[in-house]
Design a protein around this motif. Structure first.
Motif, PDB file in Angstrom:
ATOM      1  N   VAL A 162       0.842  -1.200   0.000  1.00  0.00           N
ATOM      2  CA  VAL A 162       0.000   0.000   0.000  1.00  0.00           C
ATOM      3  C   VAL A 162       0.882   1.257   0.000  1.00  0.00           C
ATOM      4  O   VAL A 162       0.666   2.178  -0.794  1.00  0.00           O
ATOM      5  CB  VAL A 162      -0.947  -0.009   1.226  1.00  0.00           C
ATOM      6  N   LEU A 163       1.896   1.281   0.844  1.00  0.00           N
ATOM      7  CA  LEU A 163       2.792   2.444   0.897  1.00  0.00           C
ATOM      8  C   LEU A 163       3.449   2.667  -0.458  1.00  0.00           C
ATOM      9  O   LEU A 163       3.532   3.801  -0.948  1.00  0.00           O
ATOM     10  CB  LEU A 163       3.865   2.247   1.967  1.00  0.00           C
ATOM     11  N   LEU A 164       3.914   1.575  -1.065  1.00  0.00           N
ATOM     12  CA  LEU A 164       4.566   1.693  -2.372  1.00  0.00           C
ATOM     13  C   LEU A 164       3.593   2.270  -3.390  1.00  0.00           C
ATOM     14  O   LEU A 164       3.931   3.191  -4.135  1.00  0.00           O
ATOM     15  CB  LEU A 164       5.050   0.307  -2.834  1.00  0.00           C
ATOM     16  N   LEU A 201      12.846   5.625   3.772  1.00  0.00           N
ATOM     17  CA  LEU A 201      11.663   5.977   4.553  1.00  0.00           C
ATOM     18  C   LEU A 201      10.501   4.996   4.391  1.00  0.00           C
ATOM     19  O   LEU A 201       9.939   4.529   5.391  1.00  0.00           O
ATOM     20  CB  LEU A 201      11.217   7.398   4.201  1.00  0.00           C
ATOM     21  N   LEU A 202      10.123   4.681   3.170  1.00  0.00           N
ATOM     22  CA  LEU A 202       8.958   3.804   2.980  1.00  0.00           C
ATOM     23  C   LEU A 202       9.170   2.397   3.570  1.00  0.00           C
ATOM     24  O   LEU A 202       8.319   1.923   4.319  1.00  0.00           O
ATOM     25  CB  LEU A 202       8.571   3.713   1.494  1.00  0.00           C
ATOM     26  N   PRO A 203      10.282   1.722   3.253  1.00  0.00           N
ATOM     27  CA  PRO A 203      10.481   0.408   3.883  1.00  0.00           C
ATOM     28  C   PRO A 203      10.501   0.502   5.408  1.00  0.00           C
ATOM     29  O   PRO A 203       9.932  -0.336   6.101  1.00  0.00           O
ATOM     30  CB  PRO A 203      11.842  -0.055   3.359  1.00  0.00           C
ATOM     31  N   PHE A 204      11.134   1.554   5.915  1.00  0.00           N
ATOM     32  CA  PHE A 204      11.211   1.742   7.363  1.00  0.00           C
ATOM     33  C   PHE A 204       9.815   1.901   7.945  1.00  0.00           C
ATOM     34  O   PHE A 204       9.444   1.237   8.921  1.00  0.00           O
ATOM     35  CB  PHE A 204      12.077   2.961   7.672  1.00  0.00           C
ATOM     36  N   LEU A 205       9.009   2.787   7.328  1.00  0.00           N
ATOM     37  CA  LEU A 205       7.653   3.022   7.823  1.00  0.00           C
ATOM     38  C   LEU A 205       6.836   1.723   7.813  1.00  0.00           C
ATOM     39  O   LEU A 205       6.099   1.441   8.763  1.00  0.00           O
ATOM     40  CB  LEU A 205       6.943   4.057   6.947  1.00  0.00           C
ATOM     41  N   SER A 206       6.993   0.953   6.746  1.00  0.00           N
ATOM     42  CA  SER A 206       6.188  -0.267   6.634  1.00  0.00           C
ATOM     43  C   SER A 206       6.481  -1.215   7.788  1.00  0.00           C
ATOM     44  O   SER A 206       5.627  -1.989   8.187  1.00  0.00           O
ATOM     45  CB  SER A 206       6.442  -0.956   5.291  1.00  0.00           C
TER      46      SER A 206
END
Lengths: 337, 570
Positions: A162-164, A201-206
């Motif tokens: 979803v983030l991606l 950021l995105l992988p970290f947030l996930s």
């Protein structure tokens, strides 16, 4: 340190050593139970075009000999033990001639840099929020609990996708893949660090959002349980200050959380496979996954060995730490019941 | 003091770690987008060597011994490039080749060719490279089954003498256009240390004769930089991209997303519905979009009870819904498969006998399948709707292909459904790739979707060999590297040798027609669809001029240097 405590540590150490030896042996034999054969897989690559002649048979033998697979299993096992004793994890089959230590060395910094902060921040924030929710109750608790529960029950790969989709495809604010922009030669400059962070950021947030949710839910229920327990009622009736009671509650509720933390820190080195795949992020997870897919025994063994050592180490440290956190355990150890 | 010391040590450690992560290059550099070509789909794991003789060479030195060399002419060069569309040869290190006798091929080299370190490329480099395959086990050792000797009468001439007992000019031409020529002055020392040293050689500072040099590599990407002193710059012209980057994606999806976003210019991944992508193009601008280059095959194990009966195989061949496979499994990138081992289009079409295929072959016809089962085999339907042969054999089989090979998995689902529809029970199973590989090679399977030889100078000879030739094939339980179905027919060997040795199209066609007839009669396998040798798609948002069928510009839908020479920055 009392003599009893020293003996306690010594017994524990012996147990961990036995566990390590057993694990190291399983580590050798289990990958070999996977059906398939590493050389067949390499040969398949050469045969993809077809048209190979009798030379293919010789090539097959050459690879068997190169990887030492023609020797009996116990001989291979002894070599493996000898290699470990010398600090060598051997050479990968599927990525021959790379050494397993080199491959892990290239991937591990990415995995640690991604997962360690995610786990620690998730753990600290999650526990604080959970304890706060249990203590404050009311609307704060309701809102936080529902949110945390929602996030903790999302499978982490789903959140990653979803983030991606939202932040790299629909609104292309963040890059979709890689540890840094492709076509950039890694270097120590502000622009590179900024670029790497934007990929981070995105992988970290996930990972972190889900960690916070899970920890908060766990901590909240533990804290609520503790808040309703006899010692809290007793202390409150004695007129002990809220602050002090909270301190007791927090300490008691922490115990299972610490075990959880130790386990996640231990398994961390295994990498976050799906996160790595979704964001094409460098790391150990895909290395292990591909190794399993290619029956790459040395690479599988190398990575699982590191996971084993990390898990055992983390558990050992928790065993030690428990004594200091929980007076009951300390009391049991030194025989003052 | 102690605390201070720890602090310094900590800072040093952190810096060292950061440097290690950063790859220890301290100069800020991002390659300019309009001078950089991004290419994808060849490298999926960390690059661990640039040794074309190793078991898993990294891009751009990889390849599998067939026409799908991943990057001919970038770093290393072959003598010629074979054009899979029109069958012609484009010169590279070789200038011309001619058959001086039916068993002797003479190759003239380009004058003035040089290695990237300035040494001349000579005929002895060619002899050395080919002989590596004779002395050691490499991906091209097979050429020495068909070759007697290679000689260098002068520095510009190479003479290949064929093995007179196994003349096969097509196969020799295939090797001449797929074996990379290596510099003897660098590789001799490695070869002197033996087979193991050769496999171990990482070759991280490769010296080739091509247009690009390896600039940097790490687990995330391989970067090439144009070598402006290329010996053939006046002869062939220089490609426009100064840099070529191969990002190492961890999934097809990530690569396809990059292609859609214009971050990848050129890709060989399977992209569903490629026509929906903005700015994207393929070789053909309409169906089937790609040049058919191989035939994914339903390989049938002829040792299994039930499947050992050719009529059962024929019933199955009629039962499979080929048009549905094309539609659901491969995004219409194929025509429905014909019942022939010869590709009906492109360079093999001159051998394809449409009339014979019509007459002896099969196509989707479930009624005919039922007719064979009931009236020819006299099979009876059990209560579960599955036919049982008069001898009691139930027509119940498994079919396998590796998990994750999504187009083939989907094709097998269609096989399973359409077989069930006529009363043959076919269950799909999708284990991990190594399991299927071992199953197929050792004969431990009922049916499997697997690959056989693609298009090339030696096809369709090599495809017939892969499906029909039982010579040198060990019994079930040991690894076979062709004839996985364990088919055996004494008529095949002489016909194969005849087809391989034939020098005229007519003579070849006659032999292939007989072989194809045997294939259609005995059905050791069933062609399921056609597939591109390499998928070839590009995004024109940064680079234009990609060769297409309308404008081939001497290039072909592979990933050789000839395509790069056509590119222009937008």
């Amino acid at each position: 340190m009392s003599a009893r405590f020293r003996r306690y540590i010594l017994t524990k150490l012996v147990w961990y050593l036995v566990a390590l030896l057993a694990a190291v042996s399983l580590n050798f034999f289990l990958p070999r139970v996977i059906p398939g054969n590493p050389v067949d897989t390499i040969m398949a690559h050469f045969l993809q075009s077809g048209g190979q002649g009798a030379a293919a048979g010789k090539m097959y033998q050459a690879f068997i000999a190169q990887f030492g697979l023609e020797r009996p299993l116990w001989g291979q096992f002894l070599t493996y033990l000898g290699d470990i004793a010398h600090g060598s994890l051997g050479q990968s089959f599927s990525l021959f001639p790379a050494h397993v230590t080199t491959l892990i060395g290239q991937a591990a910094p990415w995995t640690i840099a991604l997962q360690l902060p995610a786990i620690l921040i998730g753990w600290i924030l999650g526990n604080l929020l959970g304890a706060l929710a249990a203590f404050k109750r009311g609307a704060f608790d309701r809102n936080l609990f529902v949110t945390a529960l929602a996030f903790s029950s999302i499978p982490y790969y789903a959140l990653a996708i979803v983030l991606l989709y939202v932040f790299a495809v629909v609104l292309p604010i963040f890059p979709a893949s890689g540890g840094y922009a492709f076509g950039t030669i890694p270097n120590l400059s502000w622009s590179f660090i900024f670029d790497a962070l934007s990929h981070y950021l995105l992988p970290f947030l996930s990972l972190v959002v889900i960690a916070i949710g899970g920890q908060a839910v766990g901590m909240r229920s533990m804290a609520i349980y503790e808040l309703g327990s006899d010692y809290v009622n007793y202390a409150t009736s004695l007129g002990v200050s809220d602050r002090r009671v909270l301190g007791y509650v927090f300490r008691n509720a922490m115990l299972p959380q610490i075990t959880g933390l130790a386990l996640s820190l231990g398994t961390l080195v295994g990498g976050a496979l799906i996160t790595e795949i979704v964001f094409s992020y460098p790391g150990v997870g895909t290395l292990l996954f591909n190794a399993i897919n290619a029956n790459d025994y040395p690479l599988i063994q190398g990575i699982t060995l590191i996971i084993i050592v990390a898990v055992l180490l983390a558990n050992f440290l928790v065993d030690m730490a428990y004594g200091y956190i929980d007076p009951r355990i300390r009391a049991a150890r030194s025989g003052e019941r | 003091m102690a605390k201070h010391g720890l602090h310094i040590r900590l800072v040093t450690a952190v810096t060292a770690l950061a440097l290690a992560v950063a790859g220890s290059v301290a100069v800020a550099q991002t390659l300019p987008r309009n001078q950089t070509l991004y290419i994808g789909g060849f490298q999926w794991g960390p690059p661990t060597n640039f040794n074309p003789l190793a078991s898993s060479p990294a891009w751009p030195t990889g390849g599998d011994g067939s026409m799908n060399l991943q990057a001919d002419g970038y770093l290393y060069e072959t003598l010629f490039m074979f054009n899979i569309v029109d069958g012609s040869y484009e010169p590279l290190l070789g200038k011309s080749m001619s058959w001086t006798t039916p068993t002797q091929l003479t190759v003239k080299l380009q004058p003035g060719s040089q290695w990237q370190d300035g040494q001349p490329v000579t005929a002895s480099d060619v002899v050395f490279s080919y002989e590596l395959g004779k002395k050691f086990s490499t991906s091209y050792s097979g050429m020495w089954d068909y070759l007697a000797s290679v000689q260098a009468p002068d520095p510009q001439t190479v003479v290949l003498n064929l093995n007179p007992s196994k003349p096969n000019p097509g196969l020799i031409e295939q090797y001449v256009s797929t074996v990379y020529i290596l510099p003897q002055h660098i590789w001799q020392a490695v070869a002197d240390k033996g087979q193991s040293a050769l496999l171990q050689y990482e070759n991280f500072q490769p010296v080739g004769s091509g247009t690009y040099k390896v600039m940097s590599h790490n687990p995330q990407q391989v970067v090439l930089q144009r070598f402006d002193n290329y010996w053939g710059k006046d002869l062939y012209g220089m490609p426009a991209p100064e840099y070529v980057v191969h990002p190492i994606f961890k999934s097809n999806d990530a690569g396809n997303l990059a292609l859609k976003q214009g971050n990848l210019d050129w890709s060989q991944e399977f992209v569903p519905e490629v026509w929906t992508i903005k700015n994207a193009g393929t070789w053909y601008s309409q169906k089937p979009y790609y040049v058919p280059g191989s035939i994914p095959m339903l390989v049938i194990n002829l040792q299994k009870p039930g499947l050992d009966n050719p009529l059962v195989r024929r019933a199955l061949a009629y039962a499979i819904n080929y048009p549905l496979i094309v539609e659901t499994a491969v995004s219409n990138y194929s025509a429905p498969a014909k019942s022939s081992l010869i590709l009906p289009t492109g360079v093999e079409s001159k051998y394809f006998d449409a009339q014979q295929v019509e007459q002896d072959g099969w196509s989707y016809d479930p009624a005919k399948a039922k007719d064979i089962l009931e009236n020819q085999l006299h099979a009876k339907k059990g209560s579960d709707g599955v036919y049982v042969l008069p001898d009691g054999t139930k027509l119940s089989f498994t079919v396998e292909t590796p998990y994750g090979w999504t187009d083939w998995m989907a094709a097998l689902q269609v096989v399973s459904q359409s077989a069930k529809a006529v009363g043959i029970d076919v269950t799909t199973k999708f284990p991990q790739a190594p399991v299927v590989t071992t199953d197929v090679q050792t004969g431990n399977f009922d049916m499997a979707c697997w690959y056989i030889s693609g298009v090339g100078p030696a096809s369709p000879w090599s495809r017939f060999r892969d499906m029909l030739d039982s010579r040198n094939v060990p019994p079930v339980g040991q690894n076979a590297f062709w004839d996985y179905n364990r088919y055996s027919n004494p008529k095949v060997a002489p016909l194969l040798d005849q087809a391989g040795a034939a020098t005229s199209v007519a003579a070849k066609k006659a032999a292939y027609a007989q072989l194809d007839k045997i294939f259609m009669q005995d059905i050791p396998g069933i062609p399921l669809m056609y597939r591109a040798l390499l998928f070839y798609e590009f995004n024109t948002s940064v680079w234009t001029g990609f060769p297409t069928a309308a404008n081939p510009n001497h290039a072909q839908p592979l990933f050789n240097i000839d395509v790069l020479r056509s590119l222009k920055a937008k």
